[in-house]
Design a protein around this motif. Structure first.
Motif, PDB file in Angstrom:
ATOM      1  N   ARG A   1      13.496  74.750  76.026  1.00 34.81           N
ATOM      2  CA  ARG A   1      13.941  73.023  74.498  1.00 34.81           C
ATOM      3  C   ARG A   1      14.799  72.296  75.067  1.00 34.81           C
ATOM      4  NH1 ARG A   1      13.583  77.278  70.466  1.00 34.81           N
ATOM      5  NH2 ARG A   1      15.443  77.918  72.045  1.00 34.81           N
ATOM      6  N   ALA A   2      14.347  70.970  74.711  1.00 38.09           N
ATOM      7  CA  ALA A   2      14.770  69.782  74.200  1.00 38.09           C
ATOM      8  C   ALA A   2      14.456  68.809  73.585  1.00 38.09           C
ATOM      9  CB  ALA A   2      14.675  68.790  75.356  1.00 38.09           C
ATOM     10  N   LEU A   3      15.532  68.458  72.522  1.00 37.92           N
ATOM     11  CA  LEU A   3      15.966  67.760  71.053  1.00 37.92           C
ATOM     12  C   LEU A   3      15.698  66.002  71.843  1.00 37.92           C
ATOM     13  CD1 LEU A   3      14.571  67.644  68.862  1.00 37.92           C
ATOM     14  CD2 LEU A   3      16.879  67.928  67.987  1.00 37.92           C
TER      15      LEU A   3
ATOM     16  N   HIS B   1      17.502  74.201  70.092  1.00 34.24           N
ATOM     17  CA  HIS B   1      17.504  73.787  70.998  1.00 34.24           C
ATOM     18  C   HIS B   1      18.242  74.126  72.617  1.00 34.24           C
ATOM     19  CE1 HIS B   1      14.974  71.682  68.304  1.00 34.24           C
ATOM     20  NE2 HIS B   1      13.899  71.370  68.962  1.00 34.24           N
ATOM     21  N   GLU B   2      17.969  74.041  73.700  1.00 31.84           N
ATOM     22  CA  GLU B   2      19.042  74.464  74.858  1.00 31.84           C
ATOM     23  C   GLU B   2      19.854  73.146  75.092  1.00 31.84           C
ATOM     24  OE1 GLU B   2      16.338  77.595  74.500  1.00 31.84           O
ATOM     25  OE2 GLU B   2      15.915  75.405  75.045  1.00 31.84           O
ATOM     26  N   GLU B   3      19.281  71.455  74.384  1.00 35.18           N
ATOM     27  CA  GLU B   3      19.684  70.474  75.112  1.00 35.18           C
ATOM     28  C   GLU B   3      18.684  69.797  74.102  1.00 35.18           C
ATOM     29  OE1 GLU B   3      20.194  67.535  78.964  1.00 35.18           O
ATOM     30  OE2 GLU B   3      17.805  68.151  78.408  1.00 35.18           O
ATOM     31  N   VAL B   4      20.066  68.695  73.775  1.00 28.05           N
ATOM     32  CA  VAL B   4      19.447  67.706  72.339  1.00 28.05           C
ATOM     33  C   VAL B   4      20.510  66.143  73.039  1.00 28.05           C
ATOM     34  CG1 VAL B   4      20.647  66.609  70.094  1.00 28.05           C
ATOM     35  CG2 VAL B   4      20.445  69.371  70.707  1.00 28.05           C
TER      36      VAL B   4
ATOM     37  N   TRP C   1      10.131  72.136  80.212  1.00 31.55           N
ATOM     38  CA  TRP C   1      10.252  71.827  79.257  1.00 31.55           C
ATOM     39  C   TRP C   1       9.755  71.695  77.715  1.00 31.55           C
ATOM     40  CZ3 TRP C   1      16.018  71.132  78.203  1.00 31.55           C
ATOM     41  CH2 TRP C   1      16.673  71.167  79.344  1.00 31.55           C
ATOM     42  N   ASP C   2       9.840  72.356  76.757  1.00 26.02           N
ATOM     43  CA  ASP C   2       8.760  72.149  75.708  1.00 26.02           C
ATOM     44  C   ASP C   2       9.692  70.606  75.418  1.00 26.02           C
ATOM     45  OD1 ASP C   2       7.928  72.082  73.441  1.00 26.02           O
ATOM     46  OD2 ASP C   2       8.510  74.016  72.543  1.00 26.02           O
ATOM     47  N   VAL C   3       9.079  69.572  74.518  1.00 27.55           N
ATOM     48  CA  VAL C   3      10.026  68.662  74.663  1.00 27.55           C
ATOM     49  C   VAL C   3       9.802  68.124  73.200  1.00 27.55           C
ATOM     50  CG1 VAL C   3      10.673  65.985  75.303  1.00 27.55           C
ATOM     51  CG2 VAL C   3      10.243  67.639  76.786  1.00 27.55           C
ATOM     52  N   THR C   4      10.723  68.071  72.596  1.00 27.11           N
ATOM     53  CA  THR C   4      10.853  67.269  70.897  1.00 27.11           C
ATOM     54  C   THR C   4      11.168  66.007  70.288  1.00 27.11           C
ATOM     55  OG1 THR C   4      10.171  69.808  69.712  1.00 27.11           O
ATOM     56  CG2 THR C   4      10.563  67.790  68.368  1.00 27.11           C
TER      57      THR C   4
END
Length: 121
Positions: free
Chosen positions: A2-4, A41-44, A89-92
């Motif tokens: 997941r990425a924010l 999220h794994e990445e911000v 990735w699941d991107v928000t």
């Protein structure tokens, strides 16, 4: 994964706390809050443009990646969303910008408003 992806200018500008007097300082304060936050999220990714770029160096520190947009912050946000969504990735994306919302939804990202993020910081 997941990425924010955070529209730094839009999030900082969503609350009238005097950010316009010190854009770099406001970006730095947002970055500190993002780095310390317990987000799922794994990445911000925080995208900064203009004077705000002086508040945080570009690059990765822990799970937070800071991107300095060389031109349009919106273009950098769309590219970051497209790349991660393309990798599965699941991107928000955090923004209240309606034009940007449509662009990132077109690359399979979800959009949340700045208040969603600020309530979690």
């Amino acid at each position: 994964m997941r990425a924010l992806i955070v529209d730094g200018a839009n999030v900082v500008g969503s609350r009238p706390d005097g950010w316009w007097r010190d854009r770099a300082g406001a970006a730095g304060r947002l970055w500190v809050r993002l780095a310390a936050a317990d987000l799922p999220h794994e990445e911000v990714v925080v995208v900064l443009e203009g004077a705000a770029r002086k508040g945080v160096p570009a690059g990765r520190e822990g799970r937070v990646l800071t991107i300095h947009a060389p031109g349009s912050g919106d273009d950098a946000i769309v590219e970051a969303a497209r790349t991660r969504a393309g990798d599965g990735w699941d991107v928000t994306v955090v923004t209240a910008d309606r034009g940007l919302q449509g662009r990132v939804e077109a690359v399979d990202a979800t959009v949340v408003r700045p208040s969603w993020l600020l309530d979690r910081l």
